[in-house]
Design a protein around this motif. Structure first.
Motif, PDB file in Angstrom:
ATOM      1  N   ALA A 133      96.196  81.595   8.295  1.00 26.07           N
ATOM      2  CA  ALA A 133      94.790  80.890   8.153  1.00 26.07           C
ATOM      3  C   ALA A 133      95.030  79.232   8.090  1.00 26.07           C
ATOM      4  N   GLU A 134      96.009  78.852   7.546  1.00 33.66           N
ATOM      5  CA  GLU A 134      96.271  77.576   7.416  1.00 33.66           C
ATOM      6  C   GLU A 134      96.085  76.648   8.670  1.00 33.66           C
ATOM      7  N   VAL A 135      96.918  76.994   9.552  1.00 34.92           N
ATOM      8  CA  VAL A 135      96.973  76.104  10.908  1.00 34.92           C
ATOM      9  C   VAL A 135      95.446  76.257  11.773  1.00 34.92           C
ATOM     10  N   ALA A 136      94.684  77.601  11.518  1.00 34.91           N
ATOM     11  CA  ALA A 136      93.585  77.708  12.277  1.00 34.91           C
ATOM     12  C   ALA A 136      92.555  76.559  11.518  1.00 34.91           C
ATOM     13  N   ALA A 137      92.708  76.298  10.122  1.00 37.32           N
ATOM     14  CA  ALA A 137      91.657  75.471   9.554  1.00 37.32           C
ATOM     15  C   ALA A 137      92.103  74.007   9.943  1.00 37.32           C
ATOM     16  N   GLN A 138      93.584  73.646  10.202  1.00 40.04           N
ATOM     17  CA  GLN A 138      93.959  72.308  10.561  1.00 40.04           C
ATOM     18  C   GLN A 138      93.484  72.058  12.114  1.00 40.04           C
ATOM     19  N   LEU A 139      93.448  73.135  12.886  1.00 30.33           N
ATOM     20  CA  LEU A 139      93.043  73.056  14.244  1.00 30.33           C
ATOM     21  C   LEU A 139      91.594  72.658  14.347  1.00 30.33           C
ATOM     22  N   LYS A 140      90.844  72.992  13.480  1.00 27.58           N
ATOM     23  CA  LYS A 140      89.216  72.751  13.689  1.00 27.58           C
ATOM     24  C   LYS A 140      89.160  71.174  13.658  1.00 27.58           C
ATOM     25  N   GLY A 141      88.447  70.828  14.747  1.00 25.02           N
ATOM     26  CA  GLY A 141      88.225  69.471  14.825  1.00 25.02           C
ATOM     27  C   GLY A 141      89.032  68.561  15.521  1.00 25.02           C
ATOM     28  N   LYS A 142      90.441  69.069  16.003  1.00 23.55           N
ATOM     29  CA  LYS A 142      91.359  68.536  16.491  1.00 23.55           C
ATOM     30  C   LYS A 142      91.294  68.746  18.119  1.00 23.55           C
ATOM     31  N   ARG A 143      90.353  69.353  18.661  1.00 19.26           N
ATOM     32  CA  ARG A 143      90.239  69.496  20.294  1.00 19.26           C
ATOM     33  C   ARG A 143      90.520  68.062  21.021  1.00 19.26           C
ATOM     34  N   PRO A 144      89.341  67.259  20.457  1.00 17.73           N
ATOM     35  CA  PRO A 144      89.315  66.163  21.252  1.00 17.73           C
ATOM     36  C   PRO A 144      90.723  65.090  21.162  1.00 17.73           C
ATOM     37  N   GLU A 145      91.506  65.345  20.081  1.00 15.44           N
ATOM     38  CA  GLU A 145      92.519  64.424  20.064  1.00 15.44           C
ATOM     39  C   GLU A 145      93.853  65.085  20.773  1.00 15.44           C
ATOM     40  N   VAL A 146      93.728  66.364  21.492  1.00 18.19           N
ATOM     41  CA  VAL A 146      94.825  66.830  22.283  1.00 18.19           C
ATOM     42  C   VAL A 146      94.610  66.841  23.640  1.00 18.19           C
ATOM     43  N   ASP A 147      95.602  67.222  24.505  1.00 16.09           N
ATOM     44  CA  ASP A 147      95.395  67.431  25.626  1.00 16.09           C
ATOM     45  C   ASP A 147      94.152  68.423  26.164  1.00 16.09           C
ATOM     46  N   THR A 148      93.386  67.794  26.998  1.00 14.42           N
ATOM     47  CA  THR A 148      92.282  68.759  27.277  1.00 14.42           C
ATOM     48  C   THR A 148      92.517  70.087  27.502  1.00 14.42           C
TER      49      THR A 148
ATOM     50  N   THR B 267     106.663  72.901   7.054  1.00 17.07           N
ATOM     51  CA  THR B 267     107.035  71.812   7.596  1.00 17.07           C
ATOM     52  C   THR B 267     106.877  70.798   6.759  1.00 17.07           C
ATOM     53  N   ARG B 268     105.744  70.658   5.707  1.00 15.29           N
ATOM     54  CA  ARG B 268     105.628  69.630   4.771  1.00 15.29           C
ATOM     55  C   ARG B 268     106.607  69.991   3.610  1.00 15.29           C
ATOM     56  N   MET B 269     107.002  71.409   3.364  1.00 20.04           N
ATOM     57  CA  MET B 269     108.019  71.778   2.036  1.00 20.04           C
ATOM     58  C   MET B 269     109.443  71.073   2.568  1.00 20.04           C
ATOM     59  N   LEU B 270     109.868  71.124   4.052  1.00 18.87           N
ATOM     60  CA  LEU B 270     110.971  70.929   4.497  1.00 18.87           C
ATOM     61  C   LEU B 270     111.093  69.452   4.991  1.00 18.87           C
ATOM     62  N   GLY B 271     109.911  68.708   4.780  1.00 20.83           N
ATOM     63  CA  GLY B 271     110.150  67.322   5.074  1.00 20.83           C
ATOM     64  C   GLY B 271     110.220  66.864   6.885  1.00 20.83           C
ATOM     65  N   VAL B 272     109.485  68.012   7.523  1.00 21.31           N
ATOM     66  CA  VAL B 272     109.592  67.781   8.915  1.00 21.31           C
ATOM     67  C   VAL B 272     108.234  67.113   9.268  1.00 21.31           C
ATOM     68  N   GLN B 273     108.240  66.000   9.988  1.00 23.00           N
ATOM     69  CA  GLN B 273     106.829  65.304  10.264  1.00 23.00           C
ATOM     70  C   GLN B 273     106.817  65.259  11.920  1.00 23.00           C
ATOM     71  N   PRO B 274     105.407  65.416  12.272  1.00 24.66           N
ATOM     72  CA  PRO B 274     105.327  65.263  13.911  1.00 24.66           C
ATOM     73  C   PRO B 274     105.953  64.032  14.146  1.00 24.66           C
ATOM     74  N   ALA B 275     106.060  64.246  15.592  1.00 27.18           N
ATOM     75  CA  ALA B 275     107.090  63.303  16.198  1.00 27.18           C
ATOM     76  C   ALA B 275     106.491  61.808  16.085  1.00 27.18           C
TER      77      ALA B 275
ATOM     78  N   GLY C 293      98.671  68.173  16.191  1.00 25.40           N
ATOM     79  CA  GLY C 293      97.921  67.424  15.233  1.00 25.40           C
ATOM     80  C   GLY C 293      97.922  68.369  13.879  1.00 25.40           C
ATOM     81  N   VAL C 294      99.096  69.212  13.906  1.00 26.37           N
ATOM     82  CA  VAL C 294      99.045  70.272  12.748  1.00 26.37           C
ATOM     83  C   VAL C 294     100.091  69.763  11.818  1.00 26.37           C
ATOM     84  N   GLN C 295     100.253  70.194  10.594  1.00 26.83           N
ATOM     85  CA  GLN C 295     101.506  70.218   9.879  1.00 26.83           C
ATOM     86  C   GLN C 295     101.453  71.259   8.662  1.00 26.83           C
ATOM     87  N   PRO C 296     101.771  72.457   9.094  1.00 24.33           N
ATOM     88  CA  PRO C 296     101.593  73.613   8.049  1.00 24.33           C
ATOM     89  C   PRO C 296     102.380  73.488   7.009  1.00 24.33           C
ATOM     90  N   LYS C 297     102.229  74.248   5.895  1.00 27.71           N
ATOM     91  CA  LYS C 297     103.014  73.925   4.557  1.00 27.71           C
ATOM     92  C   LYS C 297     104.317  74.011   4.785  1.00 27.71           C
TER      93      LYS C 297
END
Length: 247
Positions: free
Chosen positions: A134-149, A231-239, A225-229
């Motif tokens: 469920a976590e990533v679905a919650a992060q996607l909410k509101g992200k649609r304008p920020e990603v490729d159409t 990747t946060r725990m492993l220190g992996v950041q978006p590009a 525009g997501v960063q699930p738990k």
């Protein structure tokens, strides 16, 4: 019977991993994370560890009544090298070294806790069946304008957002394993008529790290525009957060 079929099928898939551990390690440590009634742990112990000279199987479960029930069963069976810990995976005390980690239907980010522990404690083999992502679905909410159409159309509607978020979560988990040196196989656990939570992610560690795979993972995180738990725990950041300006 449905649960028994799932567990027995998973044990068959884990047989090569267990045989590999017993051949290479004098005292392998197997962890069943979010073990529930510990059915998987009991079968693994019976088939592979009971007659071995050494080796430990640790079951971690957050519900104390299930832990106590499993502990009593292990005592009756004489499974002296089965250990039990009552803890939610986020607060669990992990062995210093893990050789095989399994997590069957650990809910939502509990699967991330299990995978992070496997990677951080050098697990040779990993097998997880994710549940209730469920976590990533919650992060996607509101992200649609920020990603490729065109990509944003994949999660325009709430139903699609839940389904796509679940799929994206497991893709990221598989890619995270690859980034940290695992060879990954994604398959089904058993027939869909037995469980809708049916995706099995298997990992075998073959390298210390895989930098090209990590770069792909970082790019994927940035794309949505997501960063699930995990990747946060492993220190992996978006590009976009890891790039540096040219000198």
């Amino acid at each position: 019977m449905r649960k028994l079929k799932q567990v027995n099928h998973l044990v068959g898939l884990l047989k090569p991993a267990m045989e590999d551990l017993l051949a290479r390690h004098p005292s392998p440590v197997v962890v069943d994370a979010g073990s529930g009634n510990a059915y998987l742990g009991f079968i693994l112990y019976e088939l592979f560890l009971k007659d071995a000279e050494a080796g430990t199987l640790l079951s971690i479960e957050g519900r104390p009544e299930l832990t106590e029930r499993a502990k009593e069963r292990a005592q009756r069976l004489g499974f002296t090298r089965m250990q039990f810990q009552t803890a939610h995976l986020e607060q669990a005390t992990w062995p210093e070294r893990i050789h095989l980690l399994t997590a069957l239907h650990a809910c939502d980010t509990a699967t991330d806790d299990a995978l992070a522990a496997a990677i951080q404690h050098g697990a040779d083999h990993v097998a997880v069946v994710p549940c209730c992502q469920a976590e990533v679905a919650a992060q996607l909410k509101g992200k649609r304008p920020e990603v490729d159409t065109s990509l944003g159309m994949l999660f325009q509607h709430p139903w699609h957002r839940r389904e796509f978020g679940s799929h994206l979560t497991n893709v990221i988990r598989a890619m995270a394993l690859e980034a940290f040196g695992y060879q990954v196989t994604v398959t089904e656990l058993t027939g869909w008529e037995h469980s809708l939570k049916n995706e099995l992610i298997l990992g075998r560690r073959v390298h210390k790290e895989n930098r090209p795979a990590r770069a792909k993972l970082e790019a994927l995180l940035a794309s949505f525009g997501v960063q699930p738990k995990l990747t946060r725990m492993l220190g992996v950041q978006p590009a976009s957060a890891t790039r540096t300006s040219p000198a």
